[in-house]
Write a protein that holds these residues in place. Sequence first.
Motif, short mmCIF file in Angstrom:
data_model
loop_
_atom_site.label_atom_id
_atom_site.label_comp_id
_atom_site.label_asym_id
_atom_site.label_seq_id
_atom_site.Cartn_x
_atom_site.Cartn_y
_atom_site.Cartn_z
N GLN A 195 0.84 -1.19 0.00
CA GLN A 195 0.00 0.00 0.00
C GLN A 195 0.88 1.25 0.00
O GLN A 195 1.48 1.60 1.01
N PHE A 196 0.94 1.90 -1.17
CA PHE A 196 1.73 3.12 -1.31
C PHE A 196 0.87 4.32 -0.95
O PHE A 196 0.53 5.14 -1.80
N ALA A 197 0.50 4.41 0.33
CA ALA A 197 -0.37 5.49 0.79
C ALA A 197 0.48 6.71 1.12
O ALA A 197 1.05 6.82 2.20
N GLY A 198 0.55 7.64 0.16
CA GLY A 198 1.30 8.85 0.38
C GLY A 198 2.80 8.69 0.28
O GLY A 198 3.55 9.64 0.56
N VAL A 199 3.27 7.51 -0.13
CA VAL A 199 4.71 7.27 -0.27
C VAL A 199 4.96 6.60 -1.62
O VAL A 199 4.05 6.07 -2.26
N THR A 200 6.21 6.61 -2.06
CA THR A 200 6.57 5.97 -3.32
C THR A 200 7.63 4.90 -3.13
O THR A 200 8.10 4.32 -4.11
N SER A 201 8.00 4.62 -1.87
CA SER A 201 9.06 3.63 -1.62
C SER A 201 8.70 2.80 -0.40
O SER A 201 8.39 3.33 0.67
N LEU A 202 8.71 1.46 -0.57
CA LEU A 202 8.41 0.53 0.52
C LEU A 202 9.50 -0.52 0.63
O LEU A 202 10.20 -0.82 -0.35
N THR A 203 9.60 -1.11 1.84
CA THR A 203 10.47 -2.26 2.07
C THR A 203 9.62 -3.40 2.58
O THR A 203 8.88 -3.24 3.57
N ALA A 204 9.68 -4.55 1.91
CA ALA A 204 8.94 -5.74 2.32
C ALA A 204 9.96 -6.79 2.79
O ALA A 204 10.88 -7.14 2.04
N THR A 205 9.79 -7.27 4.00
CA THR A 205 10.71 -8.26 4.57
C THR A 205 10.02 -9.60 4.67
O THR A 205 8.93 -9.70 5.24
N PHE A 206 10.66 -10.62 4.08
CA PHE A 206 10.16 -12.00 4.17
C PHE A 206 10.85 -12.65 5.37
O PHE A 206 12.05 -12.90 5.34
N ASN A 207 10.08 -12.88 6.41
CA ASN A 207 10.63 -13.27 7.70
C ASN A 207 10.98 -14.76 7.76
O ASN A 207 10.53 -15.55 6.92
#
Length: 217
Positions: A195-207
């Motif tokens: 969900q790019f809510a108000g941002v353009t960069s995310l980090t997803a961590t596969f635990n």
Amino acid sequence: MTTYHLTVKNESNEDWDIFTFQKNPILNLNSPALVSLAWFTKYTAAHSQCKFKWDLEYNFMWSETGNLTPGVVFDASQSFLADPFATGLATAANAGDQAVLSYNAEQEYFEFNNEGPLVTNPSPGTLYIACDSSVPNGVASVGIGMSNAGTFALPALTNITAEFTPDPTYYVAANVSIQQGQVLEEEISNAVELQFAGVTSLTATFNPDHTWSVTKS
């Protein structure tokens, strides 16, 4: 044009094919034959990371897939720029909201044509691919992509116009073996929404327990 960035950290103890894909509930309701494709894929070793980026530039695409069943790879043979808010036919040089697919039976090849049947009253925000009378059933598929990689596809059918109304939601998942453009199962068990809510960069961590955590980058 806005560019989106995704960093994926594989903190599990195994190597994985990390892949992104899109869902569009509106399209799924209106087009039961619509399939989602593995959009971008990267092989990622345990305790390493990979990066993806894209923008909102759409494409018309076609591929000789045969039947669109899970596991089949939609490998685009041609790509034209598409603009859901433009008016007119897309060409190799210009974006449009419509494309026309034809088949040359003598030479046995498909192509996007520079002329053909167009939708007379197109809806703003919708992309159209018209398959003309020369297109055989069950041989090819048509679709749309984003950043020149396929996202959704439909069977190419004689004298049928495929409609796509882009309103994507983004997901990332892990799989032991998957190719870019591969037709996905209807449900992906190992996925998380981005969900790019108000941002353009995310980090997803596969635990390590094979769950996902998503944070702003």
